[in-house]
Design a protein around this motif. Sequence first.
Motif, PDB file in Angstrom:
ATOM      1  N   ILE A  96      52.270  58.894  65.873  1.00  0.00           N
ATOM      2  CA  ILE A  96      52.549  58.357  67.202  1.00  0.00           C
ATOM      3  C   ILE A  96      52.658  56.842  67.083  1.00  0.00           C
ATOM      4  O   ILE A  96      51.843  56.206  66.406  1.00  0.00           O
ATOM      5  N   VAL A  97      53.657  56.262  67.746  1.00  0.00           N
ATOM      6  CA  VAL A  97      53.728  54.818  67.930  1.00  0.00           C
ATOM      7  C   VAL A  97      53.618  54.566  69.431  1.00  0.00           C
ATOM      8  O   VAL A  97      54.427  55.049  70.220  1.00  0.00           O
ATOM      9  N   GLY A 118      52.221  66.250  66.755  1.00  0.00           N
ATOM     10  CA  GLY A 118      50.796  66.407  67.022  1.00  0.00           C
ATOM     11  C   GLY A 118      50.241  65.238  67.821  1.00  0.00           C
ATOM     12  O   GLY A 118      50.890  64.198  67.972  1.00  0.00           O
ATOM     13  N   ARG A 119      49.029  65.430  68.326  1.00  0.00           N
ATOM     14  CA  ARG A 119      48.368  64.386  69.115  1.00  0.00           C
ATOM     15  C   ARG A 119      46.867  64.616  69.085  1.00  0.00           C
ATOM     16  O   ARG A 119      46.390  65.736  68.835  1.00  0.00           O
ATOM     17  N   ALA A 171      44.182  56.302  59.988  1.00  0.00           N
ATOM     18  CA  ALA A 171      45.158  55.977  61.021  1.00  0.00           C
ATOM     19  C   ALA A 171      46.105  57.142  61.298  1.00  0.00           C
ATOM     20  O   ALA A 171      46.573  57.811  60.372  1.00  0.00           O
ATOM     21  N   GLY A 172      46.377  57.358  62.579  1.00  0.00           N
ATOM     22  CA  GLY A 172      47.402  58.313  63.002  1.00  0.00           C
ATOM     23  C   GLY A 172      48.338  57.715  64.035  1.00  0.00           C
ATOM     24  O   GLY A 172      49.406  58.245  64.302  1.00  0.00           O
ATOM     25  N   ILE A 173      47.907  56.582  64.629  1.00  0.00           N
ATOM     26  CA  ILE A 173      48.666  55.915  65.677  1.00  0.00           C
ATOM     27  C   ILE A 173      48.873  54.453  65.290  1.00  0.00           C
ATOM     28  O   ILE A 173      47.929  53.794  64.858  1.00  0.00           O
ATOM     29  N   THR A 212      56.327  60.227  67.253  1.00  0.00           N
ATOM     30  CA  THR A 212      56.563  60.189  68.698  1.00  0.00           C
ATOM     31  C   THR A 212      56.405  58.746  69.174  1.00  0.00           C
ATOM     32  O   THR A 212      55.518  58.026  68.716  1.00  0.00           O
ATOM     33  N   ILE A 213      57.262  58.320  70.093  1.00  0.00           N
ATOM     34  CA  ILE A 213      57.183  56.975  70.662  1.00  0.00           C
ATOM     35  C   ILE A 213      56.656  57.082  72.082  1.00  0.00           C
ATOM     36  O   ILE A 213      57.265  57.736  72.938  1.00  0.00           O
ATOM     37  N   MET A 214      55.500  56.462  72.346  1.00  0.00           N
ATOM     38  CA  MET A 214      54.783  56.622  73.609  1.00  0.00           C
ATOM     39  C   MET A 214      54.592  55.254  74.266  1.00  0.00           C
ATOM     40  O   MET A 214      53.784  54.448  73.823  1.00  0.00           O
TER      41      MET A 214
END
Length: 488
Positions: free
Chosen positions: A125-126, A271-272, A29-31, A183-185
Amino acid sequence: MTTPLTLQSLPDLGNNITTPNYARSDLTAGIMHVGVGNFHRAHQAVYLDRLFSQGLDHDWAILGAGIKSFDVIKRDQLAPQDWLTTVVELDPANLSARVTGAMIDFLPVEAGAISSALQGPEIRIVSLTVTEGGYYVDAATHGFDASHPEMVADATAAVPSSVFGILIDALAARRAAGIMPFTIMSCDNLPENGDVARQTILGLAALRDAELAAWISDNVAFPNSMVDCITPMTTPKEIVLVAEKFGLADQAPVICEPFRQWVMEDNFPAGRPALEKVGVEFVQDVKPHELMKLRILNGGHAAIAYVSQLLGYEFVHDAMRDADVLGWYRHLAKTEIIPTLTPIAGVSYSDYLDMCATRFANEAVADRTARLCQDGSNRQPKFILPTLTDALATGGPMDGLALEVALWCRYCGASELSLDDERADQLRAAAEASKTDPQAFLEQTDIFGTLADQPRFAQSFAAQLAPLWTGSIRDALRNFAAVGAKSE
């Protein structure tokens, strides 16, 4: 005979179904994504599934999360399927199915479990799809609604109940542990959705801890994005379609159009994934792209939604075959919506309008007009009222936009039609009062803010509304289209 959808059954699925060509065990998991609804699974999850299928970025898989009762239902549906989803793209010429495996877990619907997972450094990232109305925006000021009961409660709660309170506590824990913030996306259909998410986070954080709010302001990124893929709700009909057409037993398949778009600001300090390799467009400023979509496509959905219900259309594609409905949409877009937009190099707004009309008319999607009518008290302030405000500010034409609001009012007053809205009782009462006092509908300041004080709009709204109560809905469309045709 159907095959239950599980990781174990993937090798047994038919050749007419695309399945992950990567091992799910290789993903980490990364997101974290909050709001695992149909749109997310038709959009973000598909992009990531395609990226993973290229052998890339396997450390960016999705952890699902949610805090609402319907999230419990979705989790219970997806758990026996090992979090897999069947996505059927409704191309009239070629129905296709894809099983996506980008989500590797769905956390228990409980604040503590979500907060704990958010504190892990691997979550960089969220992403959010919490609906257009889920950001606690004050309709009058367009700022953070600090008086909302849920925000008042979260300001002092030891364990917050809103997703934003949970995110703030997790950021505080990461700060204390020296872990880089995520990061909040936002992936919701909102103008400047990243800025709106930032406003809500900072507003609530300031109520909880002013120093933490300042740190979040300086260190957390909130990229704006434009997302697009028409995704109807899943009904038993779609479950049967997947079973009969593809021999697959999926309790929560997603049905969508064969079009998706994602334009994002490239602002990801932690990162992304390399989503540009699967069609995502990264730009410095997404706002012009966003306004194009929100006003022409989402505003177009609003324009046709209420009148289609009033004319008795169940499906969007049937409404788009009606020359009066199509003419109304096209004239409104050409004469009042597009003039509020700034040019984008290499983009034709006229061509985009044509594409939207074609997408709306896709019979295979079978999108229901009732879906487009849902939650109007939150959608109108996002998709119609900003366009109206800009037209008023520049002195541009706005009688068609006033007619759209009048059609919404008339729909709210149609007792024979279902009104699926958190403010349903309020809207019904205001619509009823508007029969003798049109201003009564506009004086819902939690929806319209100060627009009721704009004489040009109030007068046009009253003039457009009166014949809708006593005359023909179709005549109103034809009269506007006739005027619009003369001005083109």
